[in-house]
Structures are given as structure tokens and as C-alpha cells.
Design a protein around this motif. Sequence first.
Motif, PDB file in Angstrom:
ATOM      1  N   UNK A 174     -39.423  42.293 -83.617  1.00 41.82           N
ATOM      2  CA  UNK A 174     -40.803  42.381 -83.123  1.00 41.82           C
ATOM      3  C   UNK A 174     -41.833  42.071 -84.193  1.00 41.82           C
ATOM      4  N   UNK A 175     -41.454  42.342 -85.458  1.00 44.63           N
ATOM      5  CA  UNK A 175     -42.389  42.035 -86.545  1.00 44.63           C
ATOM      6  C   UNK A 175     -41.635  41.176 -87.558  1.00 44.63           C
ATOM      7  N   UNK A 176     -42.352  40.390 -88.371  1.00 45.32           N
ATOM      8  CA  UNK A 176     -41.661  39.535 -89.358  1.00 45.32           C
ATOM      9  C   UNK A 176     -40.853  40.328 -90.375  1.00 45.32           C
ATOM     10  N   UNK A 177     -41.089  41.641 -90.442  1.00 44.79           N
ATOM     11  CA  UNK A 177     -40.362  42.473 -91.411  1.00 44.79           C
ATOM     12  C   UNK A 177     -39.171  43.207 -90.784  1.00 44.79           C
ATOM     13  N   UNK A 178     -38.921  42.945 -89.503  1.00 43.76           N
ATOM     14  CA  UNK A 178     -37.830  43.655 -88.824  1.00 43.76           C
ATOM     15  C   UNK A 178     -36.459  43.074 -89.167  1.00 43.76           C
ATOM     16  N   UNK A 179     -35.461  43.950 -89.165  1.00 44.76           N
ATOM     17  CA  UNK A 179     -34.071  43.495 -89.139  1.00 44.76           C
ATOM     18  C   UNK A 179     -33.390  44.178 -87.951  1.00 44.76           C
ATOM     19  N   UNK A 180     -32.401  43.496 -87.369  1.00 46.02           N
ATOM     20  CA  UNK A 180     -31.598  44.110 -86.309  1.00 46.02           C
ATOM     21  C   UNK A 180     -30.240  44.435 -86.915  1.00 46.02           C
ATOM     22  N   UNK A 181     -29.807  45.661 -86.703  1.00 44.96           N
ATOM     23  CA  UNK A 181     -28.537  46.105 -87.290  1.00 44.96           C
ATOM     24  C   UNK A 181     -27.546  46.449 -86.184  1.00 44.96           C
ATOM     25  N   UNK A 208     -18.435  52.472 -94.067  1.00 42.66           N
ATOM     26  CA  UNK A 208     -19.477  52.721 -93.065  1.00 42.66           C
ATOM     27  C   UNK A 208     -19.448  54.185 -92.611  1.00 42.66           C
ATOM     28  N   UNK A 209     -18.241  54.722 -92.450  1.00 45.53           N
ATOM     29  CA  UNK A 209     -18.101  56.104 -91.970  1.00 45.53           C
ATOM     30  C   UNK A 209     -18.747  57.079 -92.955  1.00 45.53           C
ATOM     31  N   UNK A 210     -18.407  56.910 -94.231  1.00 47.37           N
ATOM     32  CA  UNK A 210     -18.983  57.810 -95.248  1.00 47.37           C
ATOM     33  C   UNK A 210     -20.493  57.605 -95.345  1.00 47.37           C
ATOM     34  N   UNK A 211     -20.899  56.340 -95.273  1.00 51.85           N
ATOM     35  CA  UNK A 211     -22.325  56.023 -95.435  1.00 51.85           C
ATOM     36  C   UNK A 211     -23.156  56.638 -94.313  1.00 51.85           C
ATOM     37  N   UNK A 212     -22.629  56.577 -93.082  1.00 54.63           N
ATOM     38  CA  UNK A 212     -23.407  57.059 -91.936  1.00 54.63           C
ATOM     39  C   UNK A 212     -23.644  58.566 -92.009  1.00 54.63           C
ATOM     40  N   UNK A 213     -22.769  59.275 -92.709  1.00 56.78           N
ATOM     41  CA  UNK A 213     -22.902  60.736 -92.747  1.00 56.78           C
ATOM     42  C   UNK A 213     -23.695  61.246 -93.928  1.00 56.78           C
ATOM     43  N   UNK A 214     -24.217  60.347 -94.750  1.00 54.67           N
ATOM     44  CA  UNK A 214     -24.816  60.807 -96.000  1.00 54.67           C
ATOM     45  C   UNK A 214     -26.334  61.029 -95.991  1.00 54.67           C
ATOM     46  N   UNK A 266     -28.479  38.019 -93.477  1.00 56.66           N
ATOM     47  CA  UNK A 266     -27.614  38.257 -92.331  1.00 56.66           C
ATOM     48  C   UNK A 266     -26.223  38.645 -92.825  1.00 56.66           C
ATOM     49  N   UNK A 267     -25.617  39.557 -92.122  1.00 51.37           N
ATOM     50  CA  UNK A 267     -24.285  40.124 -92.418  1.00 51.37           C
ATOM     51  C   UNK A 267     -24.268  41.085 -93.616  1.00 51.37           C
ATOM     52  N   UNK A 268     -25.433  41.314 -94.215  1.00 50.89           N
ATOM     53  CA  UNK A 268     -25.482  42.376 -95.239  1.00 50.89           C
ATOM     54  C   UNK A 268     -25.163  43.713 -94.575  1.00 50.89           C
ATOM     55  N   UNK A 324     -24.424  50.007 -90.861  1.00 51.92           N
ATOM     56  CA  UNK A 324     -24.109  48.864 -90.009  1.00 51.92           C
ATOM     57  C   UNK A 324     -24.345  47.525 -90.689  1.00 51.92           C
ATOM     58  N   UNK A 325     -24.380  46.470 -89.857  1.00 51.67           N
ATOM     59  CA  UNK A 325     -24.426  45.089 -90.362  1.00 51.67           C
ATOM     60  C   UNK A 325     -25.668  44.394 -89.820  1.00 51.67           C
ATOM     61  N   UNK A 326     -26.341  43.642 -90.655  1.00 49.70           N
ATOM     62  CA  UNK A 326     -27.557  42.920 -90.240  1.00 49.70           C
ATOM     63  C   UNK A 326     -27.157  41.692 -89.418  1.00 49.70           C
ATOM     64  N   UNK A 327     -27.708  41.597 -88.193  1.00 46.78           N
ATOM     65  CA  UNK A 327     -27.369  40.450 -87.339  1.00 46.78           C
ATOM     66  C   UNK A 327     -28.587  39.591 -87.006  1.00 46.78           C
ATOM     67  N   UNK A 328     -29.770  40.030 -87.360  1.00 48.19           N
ATOM     68  CA  UNK A 328     -30.973  39.207 -87.179  1.00 48.19           C
ATOM     69  C   UNK A 328     -32.042  39.734 -88.124  1.00 48.19           C
ATOM     70  N   UNK A 329     -32.963  38.846 -88.488  1.00 47.63           N
ATOM     71  CA  UNK A 329     -34.022  39.313 -89.391  1.00 47.63           C
ATOM     72  C   UNK A 329     -35.290  38.526 -89.180  1.00 47.63           C
ATOM     73  N   UNK A 330     -36.419  39.168 -89.461  1.00 44.06           N
ATOM     74  CA  UNK A 330     -37.718  38.529 -89.349  1.00 44.06           C
ATOM     75  C   UNK A 330     -37.964  37.566 -90.490  1.00 44.06           C
ATOM     76  N   UNK A 331     -38.960  36.706 -90.305  1.00 46.12           N
ATOM     77  CA  UNK A 331     -39.160  35.625 -91.282  1.00 46.12           C
ATOM     78  C   UNK A 331     -39.661  36.105 -92.636  1.00 46.12           C
TER      79      UNK A 331
END
Length: 379
Positions: A71-78, A165-171, A129-131, A115-122
Motif C-alpha cells: 500500500x505504501x512504497x515502504x511496505x513489504x509483504x511477508x 523461523x520457529x525460534x525467531x517467531x517466539x522471541x 525479495x526472499x530475505x 517469515x520470507x519477503x515476497x513483495x516490496x515497495x519501490x
Amino acid sequence: MAQAASSTSETVVGSTTTIVETTVEVRSVAPGKTKRQIDNLYPPKSHALQISKYGDTSVFQWAEVSTVQIQSPYDIIIKVSAAGVNPFDYKFRKGNYAVFGKVKFPLVLGLEFSGIVVAKGEKVNKVHLLDKIWGTIRGGCYSEFIRVNTATEYGVALKPTSVSHIEAAGAPICALSAYGALVTLGELPVGDKAEAGKHKVLIIGASGGVGTFAVQIAKVLCKAKVTAVCSGANAELVRRLGADKVVDYTIQDFTADENDYDVVVDCVGNQNDFYHKTIPLLKKKGTFVSVAFDNDDNKVSLGDLTKLSFQYVGRKFFGARKYRALYGVNRKDFSKLVPYFERHEIKTVVAEKFPLREAAKAHEKIETRRTAGKIILTT
Ligand SMILES: NC(=O)c1ccc[n+]([C@@H]2O[C@H](COP(=O)([O-])OP(=O)(O)OC[C@H]3O[C@@H](n4cnc5c(N)ncnc54)[C@H](OP(=O)(O)O)[C@@H]3O)[C@@H](O)[C@H]2O)c1
């Protein structure tokens, strides 16, 4: 969803480990990855675990939704790989925080993710992507996809490869809460300013989500001497995390123990009134920090908040020992913690995993308040 945890004091500017964007540069796909791979990971429809009213775990609904868009140029979709579960989530689901204002249903719970980045703003240039990204946002992580604004979300960072990812999500939430309790409110020195063994800390509820991080942060960052309170079944776990001494509250009265603590951190709360029980254990300039000021089963009322403020004022001006309550996490502190995770000096203790759509089971479990470490949802 409604804003989950408000900030206590967002005054510290994050270092370079978080991804808050300042300059413009566009790179679309990480080296070696094709656009087709990304498209496969970012379908137009996906799922989110919604609640459409307050209530018991039957209010969860596995809903097909339009996948979130930039929605904004600074957005990322994860694409969320895992989300952490916190007591806040079930208390919110039950309507305990309704006093803080009306919310718009349906809403999606969940304050932390990996999670994983699948889209990003300009205008996103620090993320590709994929970070792999982890962190805490103000709600919505019980979803297959989330949108994060990299210009405003300070509690989000590139995930170290050494952390799953499992450890990261709980931290994020519990590590930030523990840091807030010990360092921001408890005023314990960290790093070079900390002197090994100089400060003494008592952690009540040391085996839970916040407690397991509090033990590690008190040891690793603050170099403190740590006494941990938990049940005997979790004593070995807490000892392994670094506690110098473990008191099993089911057979021992920890208030009859040592009495020269600099900081007492209460991660249990409820009807225990650990403040009054531990005042005699604190040094004269010691601080009691409540991470759990609200009760599990009661809705927070305006009366509670008024009482809390009067108690606070009374203790501040007339009490010898400080009483401080942690009302939320400071997301800007996240960047300070990331390197410790990267070096495995601080770790997430994973209690159990559930598929996201079975979050009801995870809530039933965490509501028992006997979880050793963190419960994680996986997509
Ligand atoms: N203010 C904030 O920003 C913030 C942030 C995060 C959490 N919180 C609040 O902080 C509290 C703790 O969160 P959490 O994630 O750590 O919860 P948790 O994981 O559910 O805590 C469970 C732990 O509590 C321990 N426990 C239960 N009764 C105890 C007692 N009488 N004495 C000692 N330990 C006891 C259990 O230990 P044993 O099984 O070993 O007995 C268990 O390991 C919650 O109320 C949560 O809502 C607040």
C-alpha cells in the motif's frame, strides 16, 4: 486488529540491525532467484485465523482472504513461516482489554512472526525479495501473509541465518519485555557498563515466555547474579539458561530466602501480590518490576487502572522501594537484542508447536499458564 502493546518509552533510536528505511534504492529480486519463484510464494488468496467477537477458543475462524497488498512504497509483504503465541493473545481474545477502546471485527491476533519477503515497495532498499525477516508488529501475525511498513516498524529485522523461523517467531515480544523489565525499568547496566556479579536479580516465573528470556538477559547482558523461581519440573531448564540459583516455589518459600536484590521481576502476577511479599527482599534503592500487572481472568476495568495509578503515585512519592509496571514493549530496543540471538548467546526455549489453524489448541495450552518457554504456530 487493535493496537496490541503500547510502547512504554520509545526514546532509544535503533542501531543498524533493524531495517527502518531512510534512503531510496530499488532491487527487486535477490540474486539467483527468478520472479516465477516469488509468484509461487505470493498467491492472490490466502488464509488468516480471524476472530469475529470476543469469547472462548470457538471464536477462531480459518478464513480465506485476499492476500495483503503493498500500500505504501515502504511496505513489504511477508509470507509468515511461524508466529509466536503470548498470554496477551488469549486475554485479548477473551475481551479482557475491551476497556482500552472498541475494536473492529473480524480481527487477527498475533504480535510476533518470522517469515520470507515476497513483495516490496519501490522505496524499500534494505530488504530484498526472499530475505528472511522476524520481529514484532501491532497485531495480525496469525495469518499466512502480513504487510509491514519498513519506515515505521522498528521491531522488525533481518533474521540471522543461525536462528530458525520457529525460534525467531517466539522471541521478540518476550525478549523485549524481559529487556524492558531489567534494563529500562530495572535500570540494570548492560555490556561494558555491567560488572560481573555486582547486581542481584530475582525472577519470579522464570520458566515462562518472559522468564526464560529474563534469566538469559540478566546473565548475558547485565552480568547479574540470578535467582530464579519456578516449579521443580522446570528447575533444570532454568539452570541451563544460566540461573545461579533456582527456588522451587512449590516446596520452598522464596520470600524467606536472600534479601539483597537490586531488581525483582514478577512475570506471574495474578492474585499473588508479589510486590508486598518481596519488598523486604529488595535493597533500599531496589526496584520491583511487574511484567504481569493484569489478572488472567478479570477484564481490566477503569477502576483497576485508577487503582494502579494511585498505587504508583503513592509508591513513587512515599514508598522506599520503587514499583514499576511494564505496560508494553519498546520495539526500538529490538536491534540491541538481535546480535545476541545471532551469536546464540540468547535462545528461544520452544515449548510446543501447533499448525496455525489449530491456534485454539495453542490458546488452551497457554491459558494454563504452565508453559515452559514459548508456544509457536506454524503455517
Ligand atoms: N507488559 C507487557 O508488555 C507484557 C509482555 C509480555 C507478557 N506480559 C505478561 O506477563 C505475564 C507472563 O508472560 P509469559 O509469556 O511469561 O507467560 P507464560 O509463558 O504463560 O508463563 C508461564 C510460567 O509461569 C510460571 N508460573 C505460574 N505460576 C507461578 C507461580 N505461582 N510462581 C512462579 N512461577 C509461576 C510457570 O512456571 P512453572 O510451570 O515452572 O510453575 C510457567 O512456566 C503474562 O501475564 C503476560 O500477559 C506482559
